[in-house]
Design a protein around this motif. Structure first.
Motif, PDB file in Angstrom:
ATOM      1  N   ALA A 142      77.649  31.217  19.603  1.00 34.95           N
ATOM      2  CA  ALA A 142      77.074  31.427  18.264  1.00 34.95           C
ATOM      3  C   ALA A 142      75.577  31.717  18.338  1.00 34.95           C
ATOM      4  CB  ALA A 142      77.338  30.216  17.369  1.00 34.95           C
ATOM      5  N   ASP A 143      74.882  31.085  19.270  1.00 36.21           N
ATOM      6  CA  ASP A 143      73.453  31.313  19.414  1.00 36.21           C
ATOM      7  C   ASP A 143      73.164  32.699  19.989  1.00 36.21           C
ATOM      8  OD1 ASP A 143      70.692  30.384  19.262  1.00 36.21           O
ATOM      9  OD2 ASP A 143      70.774  30.367  21.454  1.00 36.21           O
ATOM     10  N   VAL A 144      73.946  33.119  20.977  1.00 42.57           N
ATOM     11  CA  VAL A 144      73.757  34.455  21.544  1.00 42.57           C
ATOM     12  C   VAL A 144      74.115  35.507  20.491  1.00 42.57           C
ATOM     13  CG1 VAL A 144      74.406  36.038  23.393  1.00 42.57           C
ATOM     14  CG2 VAL A 144      74.155  33.594  23.888  1.00 42.57           C
ATOM     15  N   TRP A 145      75.187  35.267  19.732  1.00 47.99           N
ATOM     16  CA  TRP A 145      75.565  36.175  18.651  1.00 47.99           C
ATOM     17  C   TRP A 145      74.402  36.345  17.663  1.00 47.99           C
ATOM     18  CZ3 TRP A 145      79.113  39.722  17.657  1.00 47.99           C
ATOM     19  CH2 TRP A 145      79.296  40.145  16.344  1.00 47.99           C
ATOM     20  N   ALA A 146      73.766  35.253  17.314  1.00 48.31           N
ATOM     21  CA  ALA A 146      72.624  35.318  16.389  1.00 48.31           C
ATOM     22  C   ALA A 146      71.491  36.163  16.986  1.00 48.31           C
ATOM     23  CB  ALA A 146      72.131  33.914  16.049  1.00 48.31           C
ATOM     24  N   SER A 147      71.305  36.095  18.291  1.00 50.52           N
ATOM     25  CA  SER A 147      70.247  36.871  18.950  1.00 50.52           C
ATOM     26  C   SER A 147      70.470  38.372  18.856  1.00 50.52           C
ATOM     27  CB  SER A 147      70.132  36.486  20.428  1.00 50.52           C
ATOM     28  OG  SER A 147      69.636  35.186  20.577  1.00 50.52           O
ATOM     29  N   ILE A 148      71.737  38.780  18.715  1.00 50.05           N
ATOM     30  CA  ILE A 148      72.022  40.223  18.664  1.00 50.05           C
ATOM     31  C   ILE A 148      72.368  40.711  17.263  1.00 50.05           C
ATOM     32  CG2 ILE A 148      72.727  40.311  21.088  1.00 50.05           C
ATOM     33  CD1 ILE A 148      75.663  40.588  20.043  1.00 50.05           C
ATOM     34  N   THR A 149      72.443  39.791  16.278  1.00 48.95           N
ATOM     35  CA  THR A 149      72.844  40.226  14.943  1.00 48.95           C
ATOM     36  C   THR A 149      71.887  39.829  13.818  1.00 48.95           C
ATOM     37  OG1 THR A 149      74.224  38.265  14.613  1.00 48.95           O
ATOM     38  CG2 THR A 149      75.304  40.234  15.535  1.00 48.95           C
ATOM     39  N   GLU A 150      71.047  38.842  14.000  1.00 48.90           N
ATOM     40  CA  GLU A 150      70.121  38.420  12.947  1.00 48.90           C
ATOM     41  C   GLU A 150      68.815  39.189  13.096  1.00 48.90           C
ATOM     42  OE1 GLU A 150      69.732  34.169  13.043  1.00 48.90           O
ATOM     43  OE2 GLU A 150      71.879  33.863  12.630  1.00 48.90           O
ATOM     44  N   SER A 151      68.402  39.849  12.015  1.00 54.31           N
ATOM     45  CA  SER A 151      67.244  40.742  12.066  1.00 54.31           C
ATOM     46  C   SER A 151      65.988  40.072  12.618  1.00 54.31           C
ATOM     47  CB  SER A 151      66.964  41.317  10.676  1.00 54.31           C
ATOM     48  OG  SER A 151      65.861  42.190  10.720  1.00 54.31           O
ATOM     49  N   GLU A 152      65.712  38.849  12.186  1.00 57.14           N
ATOM     50  CA  GLU A 152      64.491  38.192  12.674  1.00 57.14           C
ATOM     51  C   GLU A 152      64.572  37.901  14.170  1.00 57.14           C
ATOM     52  OE1 GLU A 152      67.280  35.183  10.968  1.00 57.14           O
ATOM     53  OE2 GLU A 152      66.360  36.959  10.117  1.00 57.14           O
ATOM     54  N   ARG A 153      65.779  37.800  14.707  1.00 58.20           N
ATOM     55  CA  ARG A 153      65.922  37.575  16.148  1.00 58.20           C
ATOM     56  C   ARG A 153      65.980  38.884  16.923  1.00 58.20           C
ATOM     57  NH1 ARG A 153      69.582  32.396  17.271  1.00 58.20           N
ATOM     58  NH2 ARG A 153      68.837  32.846  19.382  1.00 58.20           N
ATOM     59  N   THR A 154      66.628  39.914  16.371  1.00 64.90           N
ATOM     60  CA  THR A 154      66.628  41.202  17.071  1.00 64.90           C
ATOM     61  C   THR A 154      65.213  41.788  17.117  1.00 64.90           C
ATOM     62  OG1 THR A 154      67.201  42.492  15.097  1.00 64.90           O
ATOM     63  CG2 THR A 154      69.037  41.734  16.496  1.00 64.90           C
ATOM     64  N   ALA A 155      64.383  41.416  16.129  1.00 67.73           N
ATOM     65  CA  ALA A 155      62.998  41.890  16.100  1.00 67.73           C
ATOM     66  C   ALA A 155      62.223  41.434  17.332  1.00 67.73           C
ATOM     67  CB  ALA A 155      62.300  41.394  14.838  1.00 67.73           C
ATOM     68  N   ARG A 156      62.617  40.329  17.928  1.00 67.67           N
ATOM     69  CA  ARG A 156      61.904  39.781  19.089  1.00 67.67           C
ATOM     70  C   ARG A 156      62.103  40.593  20.363  1.00 67.67           C
ATOM     71  NH1 ARG A 156      64.069  33.645  18.607  1.00 67.67           N
ATOM     72  NH2 ARG A 156      63.682  33.386  16.376  1.00 67.67           N
ATOM     73  N   TRP A 157      63.187  41.382  20.424  1.00 63.37           N
ATOM     74  CA  TRP A 157      63.475  42.060  21.686  1.00 63.37           C
ATOM     75  C   TRP A 157      63.842  43.539  21.527  1.00 63.37           C
ATOM     76  CZ3 TRP A 157      68.411  43.962  22.784  1.00 63.37           C
ATOM     77  CH2 TRP A 157      69.418  43.548  21.922  1.00 63.37           C
ATOM     78  N   PHE A 158      64.232  43.967  20.352  1.00 63.55           N
ATOM     79  CA  PHE A 158      64.645  45.355  20.137  1.00 63.55           C
ATOM     80  C   PHE A 158      63.980  45.925  18.893  1.00 63.55           C
ATOM     81  CE2 PHE A 158      67.683  48.743  19.006  1.00 63.55           C
ATOM     82  CZ  PHE A 158      67.820  49.373  20.227  1.00 63.55           C
ATOM     83  N   GLY A 159      64.194  45.248  17.789  1.00 65.61           N
ATOM     84  CA  GLY A 159      63.599  45.646  16.530  1.00 65.61           C
ATOM     85  C   GLY A 159      64.374  45.056  15.376  1.00 65.61           C
ATOM     86  N   PRO A 160      63.720  44.903  14.227  1.00 63.22           N
ATOM     87  CA  PRO A 160      64.416  44.375  13.064  1.00 63.22           C
ATOM     88  C   PRO A 160      65.339  45.442  12.480  1.00 63.22           C
ATOM     89  CG  PRO A 160      62.226  45.052  12.443  1.00 63.22           C
ATOM     90  CD  PRO A 160      62.331  45.241  13.936  1.00 63.22           C
ATOM     91  N   TRP A 161      66.244  44.997  11.657  1.00 62.38           N
ATOM     92  CA  TRP A 161      67.121  45.949  10.982  1.00 62.38           C
ATOM     93  C   TRP A 161      67.203  45.580   9.506  1.00 62.38           C
ATOM     94  CZ3 TRP A 161      71.407  44.014   8.566  1.00 62.38           C
ATOM     95  CH2 TRP A 161      71.853  42.756   8.987  1.00 62.38           C
TER      96      TRP A 161
END
Length: 164
Positions: free
Chosen positions: A29-48
């Motif tokens: 669930a935590d890894v899923w959040a890293s690839i799907t939650e905008s505030e977390r994707t912003a840390r490594w790829f970009g927000p959506w």
């Protein structure tokens, strides 16, 4: 800093897939959040932004690309917390991307696949996916964000060799 390439090229009935794998000491669930939650994707790829869901389109800001452009991705599949598939078409071609997650004994394996990649694109694209997945790992541990200059052109020859 020595960066190791991790991608492998797999022949499929539809062409070629570039596959990269990472393992995290974290629940799925935590890894899923890293690839799907905008505030977390912003840390490594970009927000959506946008309304997520299969068949819908989201806009992703490519925060670590020159000019930080926005790009549209179609959500092809979303099966939380196991599978996310996205596609896009831009000036560089078609992108068919998929992430699958599996958890075992407190660790989550992430398998990233760039489907139907043209082998002649590998020297340019492969280093970027290693970079982004390492950036994902760094974002999960609050480590220093990697520097793309450590990946390209250093990994280019490895990926050119995969292309044969």
């Amino acid at each position: 800093m020595t960066i190791r390439p991790t991608g492998r090229l797999e022949k499929t009935p539809a062409g070629h897939d570039l596959v990269l794998t990472r393992t995290y000491r974290a629940p799925i669930a935590d890894v899923w959040a890293s690839i799907t939650e905008s505030e977390r994707t912003a840390r490594w790829f970009g927000p959506w932004q946008g309304e997520p869901g299969p068949g819908r389109t989201i806009q992703v800001r490519l925060s670590y690309e020159e000019g930080q452009p926005w790009s549209e991705y179609t959500v092809d599949a979303c099966d939380p917390p196991y599978r996310l598939a996205l596609s896009a078409v831009d000036e560089h071609g078609s992108w068919h991307l998929e992430v699958t997650l599996t958890e075992h004994e407190g660790q989550t394996e992430l398998v990233f696949v760039h489907h139907r990649i043209s082998p002649d694109q590998l020297p340019e694209i492969g280093p970027g996916w290693d970079y982004y997945l390492d950036a994902l790992g760094a974002s999960r541990t609050d480590a220093r964000h990697p520097d793309f200059d450590d990946y390209y052109p250093a990994l280019r020859n490895y990926y050119a060799g995969l292309a044969g």
